[in-house]
Structures are given as C-alpha cells and as structure tokens.
Design a protein around this motif. Structure first.
Motif, PDB file in Angstrom:
ATOM      1  N   LEU A  67       1.222  -1.370  -0.034  1.00  0.00           N
ATOM      2  CA  LEU A  67       0.363   0.270   0.007  1.00  0.00           C
ATOM      3  C   LEU A  67       1.078   1.289   0.028  1.00  0.00           C
ATOM      4  O   LEU A  67       1.661   1.105   0.550  1.00  0.00           O
ATOM      5  N   PRO A  68       0.792   2.402  -1.218  1.00  0.00           N
ATOM      6  CA  PRO A  68       1.379   3.402  -0.526  1.00  0.00           C
ATOM      7  C   PRO A  68       1.785   4.320   0.792  1.00  0.00           C
ATOM      8  O   PRO A  68       0.573   4.498   1.068  1.00  0.00           O
ATOM      9  N   LEU A  69       3.201   4.736   0.464  1.00  0.00           N
ATOM     10  CA  LEU A  69       2.676   5.181   1.598  1.00  0.00           C
ATOM     11  C   LEU A  69       2.905   5.392   3.523  1.00  0.00           C
ATOM     12  O   LEU A  69       2.629   5.536   4.018  1.00  0.00           O
ATOM     13  N   ILE A  70       2.614   3.539   3.521  1.00  0.00           N
ATOM     14  CA  ILE A  70       3.240   3.104   4.655  1.00  0.00           C
ATOM     15  C   ILE A  70       4.695   2.619   5.179  1.00  0.00           C
ATOM     16  O   ILE A  70       4.169   2.301   6.618  1.00  0.00           O
ATOM     17  N   ARG A  71       5.326   2.716   4.356  1.00  0.00           N
ATOM     18  CA  ARG A  71       6.548   2.583   4.125  1.00  0.00           C
ATOM     19  C   ARG A  71       7.579   3.147   3.770  1.00  0.00           C
ATOM     20  O   ARG A  71       7.369   3.276   2.805  1.00  0.00           O
ATOM     21  N   ARG A  72       8.940   3.327   4.656  1.00  0.00           N
ATOM     22  CA  ARG A  72      10.072   3.891   3.865  1.00  0.00           C
ATOM     23  C   ARG A  72      11.128   3.263   3.192  1.00  0.00           C
ATOM     24  O   ARG A  72      11.790   3.081   2.606  1.00  0.00           O
ATOM     25  N   THR A  73      10.893   1.625   3.788  1.00  0.00           N
ATOM     26  CA  THR A  73      12.440   1.555   3.579  1.00  0.00           C
ATOM     27  C   THR A  73      12.228  -0.311   3.378  1.00  0.00           C
ATOM     28  O   THR A  73      10.470  -1.174   3.917  1.00  0.00           O
ATOM     29  N   ALA A  74      12.784  -1.341   2.299  1.00  0.00           N
ATOM     30  CA  ALA A  74      12.505  -2.646   2.434  1.00  0.00           C
ATOM     31  C   ALA A  74      13.124  -3.344   4.146  1.00  0.00           C
ATOM     32  O   ALA A  74      12.149  -3.907   3.855  1.00  0.00           O
ATOM     33  N   VAL A  75      13.988  -2.739   4.387  1.00  0.00           N
ATOM     34  CA  VAL A  75      13.999  -3.655   5.974  1.00  0.00           C
ATOM     35  C   VAL A  75      13.132  -3.358   6.496  1.00  0.00           C
ATOM     36  O   VAL A  75      12.264  -4.519   6.796  1.00  0.00           O
ATOM     37  N   GLY A  76      11.671  -2.374   6.770  1.00  0.00           N
ATOM     38  CA  GLY A  76      11.203  -2.580   7.536  1.00  0.00           C
ATOM     39  C   GLY A  76       9.817  -2.655   7.406  1.00  0.00           C
ATOM     40  O   GLY A  76       8.760  -3.459   7.726  1.00  0.00           O
ATOM     41  N   GLY A  77       9.502  -2.447   6.236  1.00  0.00           N
ATOM     42  CA  GLY A  77       8.704  -3.382   5.453  1.00  0.00           C
ATOM     43  C   GLY A  77       8.807  -5.350   5.536  1.00  0.00           C
ATOM     44  O   GLY A  77       8.135  -6.681   5.636  1.00  0.00           O
TER      45      GLY A  77
END
Length: 348
Positions: A109-119
């Motif tokens: 979903l758009p704009l719910i995360r900033r990074t690959a690690v966080g996701g």
C-alpha cells in the motif's frame, strides 16, 4: 559485457553440476531453483552462496540447481511451475499472482513504509503471527521480503508540490498503486515493464513509478539506461513490491531433516532481511549519486505536503480494507497490525 555474463553463467552452472556429486555418489535430491535475476546482481550472488552453504552443510545430500532469469521459464510463469511440479523453488514477485497473495499486499500500500527492511521485518512479523497464513496455504516460505519503495520520475515535468502531480501520465505498476495514483490526480497508464522506455520516447507517458537503482540498470531508449530519459525525480517512498522464494509444502516436507534444517538456517528470515538491508543501501547510494550528478533534479515533499497526500489516500486504504473483508480477511485489523509492525521496525 555479454562475454563476461556468459562466463559467469557457465561457472554458476558448472558449480551446480559439480555439487551433484559427493565423492563418487550422486546427490540424494536435486532441486531446481528459478529466479528472475541476471548472474551479476547482488541478490543472485547472495542466493547462490546460500544454496552452496546448504549443499556443503548436508554433505551433498541435496543439490540446488539455481539459474538466472529465463533459463527455467518466464518470470511470470515460475510460481505456476512450482504448482505443477516443473520447478521446486521459485523467486516470484507476488504481484504476478494478484488474486493469490491478497493479504500480503498490505505491505504494498502506498506511503505506509519507507524502507525495504521495515517492510520485510513487518512481513515476517505478520507471517509468523499467522495473519498471512491463507496466502501461503500449501507453500513453504523459503524467503520473503519487500523491495525498496519506488519514486515517481518524469522526463520533463517538475514536481514541486502535490498539485504538480495532477494530470501526469505515469506508468501503472499494479492495480493498488494505480488506484492511489488516480486518487492523487495522476493518470495511470497500463504498460508492460519493457514498454516504459518506448512509452516515454513516444510521449505516451510523462514518467514512471519505479526503483531508483533499477532505473539505472533497466534498458531504456537507444540502448541507454532508462534513467537517461528521466530528469525530475520525486523521492516519495510511494510503494514497492513484495517478493518471495516459494516451494510446495509437500516438496519441502519430503526432504531429509538435515536438509530442511539447512534451508531454515541459510535462507528464510535471515537472508530475507540481509537482502533487504543491501537493497536499501544500494537505493540510498543511487539517490545520492543522482542528486549530485548535475543532470537530475531530486525533490522531496515537505512533511505538511506528505500529510496532505496521506489524507488524500485514506479512501484508497478504506477501499483496500473493504476488498479484504469481502474476501474473508479482516482488512482493518491487518492494516492496523501492518502499520504497527512497520513503526516498530523502521527508525524515525
């Protein structure tokens, strides 16, 4: 370059062949592993190394025949090949099977995360909690991670404020992202990945939503990288795909216990997070390089402007929740859990 790639490819295949033998005996099990990578990519090298560690740890009880893109099948076919038994392991983009991995799309979903690690860490939190269990029914998750979030890039039109997004014709990478683009006043245009360059050259589209590093390695018009056709780069962390390494659960369960243990040790969550960490670093390095090259103009919206965009997208989130609920998934609970997991795994 082509000769080098052929040489690397040959060496990888030779390594796989030699690993079929332990002393004079054939390996007990050979697993075919299809990917979408070229041999020179860092992710492919990391996966090859993990496969070789598994082979070494099991004393040749298993051989993993990992191959680069196109050698076992088209990228969009690999998951179906696992289902049919024509392949044992596949790297697949979950968007290639949009009706199958529906709950996991929460991380896209758009704009719910900033990074690959966080996701990626949030994905594993949700997976291990059982919140995504229906997506992976009948499968063994060998790897699961989120790619870095995309920017929005245009050839000639600057994007200094959210208002400047209105009317832009942007290539649409997925149904969910297309819905979000449209909500922001962008005109999403459905184009295959390999038609992005031609679409910009012919003025069919103004730009793309795509990865920073990938835009420098994907072929563009006139034999140049795609990034050479782009000028204005919006660092917006808009959305990014979820990818996985998958096996049939029955195939995995039939493996000898030492092989299963080696798989979980050398692939799985640890390697997924390591790949995400490396991809984030590569992406940030490329952003800096492009910002300093004197050709590209990198823009970031202010915090108030980003809040404005998120407010605009609330309807998109609500639609996603409704769609999940209609499919028997508690969409609101899953979205709240995903946001909580991302917040816990991303630095402020």
């Amino acid at each position: 370059m082509r000769a080098y790639r052929r040489l690397v490819n040959t060496l990888v295949c030779l390594s796989a062949f030699l690993c079929l033998f332990s002393g004079s005996a054939l390996a007990d099990v050979t697993l075919r592993f299809g990917t979408v990578f070229t041999p020179t990519t860092s992710t492919y090298r990391m996966l090859v190394e993990a496969c070789r560690r598994i082979e070494a740890e099991t004393n040749g009880a298993v051989a993993i025949d990992i191959r680069p893109t196109g050698e076992f099948g088209k990228p969009t076919e690999l998951m179906k090949m696992v289902d049919s038994g024509d392949l044992e392991i596949a790297y697949t983009v979950q968007g290639y099977s949009p009706t199958r991995f529906v709950a996991s799309s929460v991380i896209e979903l758009p704009l719910i995360r900033r990074t690959a690690v966080g996701g990626t860490k949030a994905l594993w939190d949700l997976y291990e909690s059982g919140a995504l269990s229906r997506d992976y029914d009948g499968l063994k998750v060998v790897g699961l991670w989120a790619l870095p979030t995309y920017g929005i890039f245009t050839a000639t039109r600057p994007m200094d404020s959210p208002r400047d997004l209105r009317g832009l014709r942007i290539r649409n990478p997925s149904k969910t992202v297309g819905r979000a683009l449209a909500k922001l006043g962008i005109v999403p245009v459905a184009l295959p990945l390999n038609s992005m360059a031609a679409g910009m050259k012919s003025n069919l589209i103004d730009g793309i939503s795509y990865g920073w590093y990938s835009s420098t390695t994907t072929s563009g018009a006139d034999g140049q990288p795609l990034m050479n056709q782009l000028t204005h780069l919006l660092d917006i962390n808009f959305s990014g795909p979820v990818v996985m390494l998958a096996m049939k659960r029955a195939t995995f369960d039939a493996l000898p216990d030492p092989v299963k243990t080696a798989f979980d040790r050398h692939l799985g969550k640890g390697v997924s997070i390591a790949i995400a960490e490396e991809r984030d670093q590569i992406e940030e390095d490329m952003k800096r390089k492009l910002a300093e090259d004197g050709v590209h103009k990198v823009k970031r919206f202010t915090p108030p402007q980003m809040r404005e965009l998120r407010d605009e997208l609330e309807e998109v989130y609500a639609d996603w929740v409704t769609g999940m609920t209609e499919q028997g998934v508690d969409g609101r609970r899953l979205l709240d859990a995903a946001r909580k997991a991302i917040a816990a795994n991303e630095k402020p």
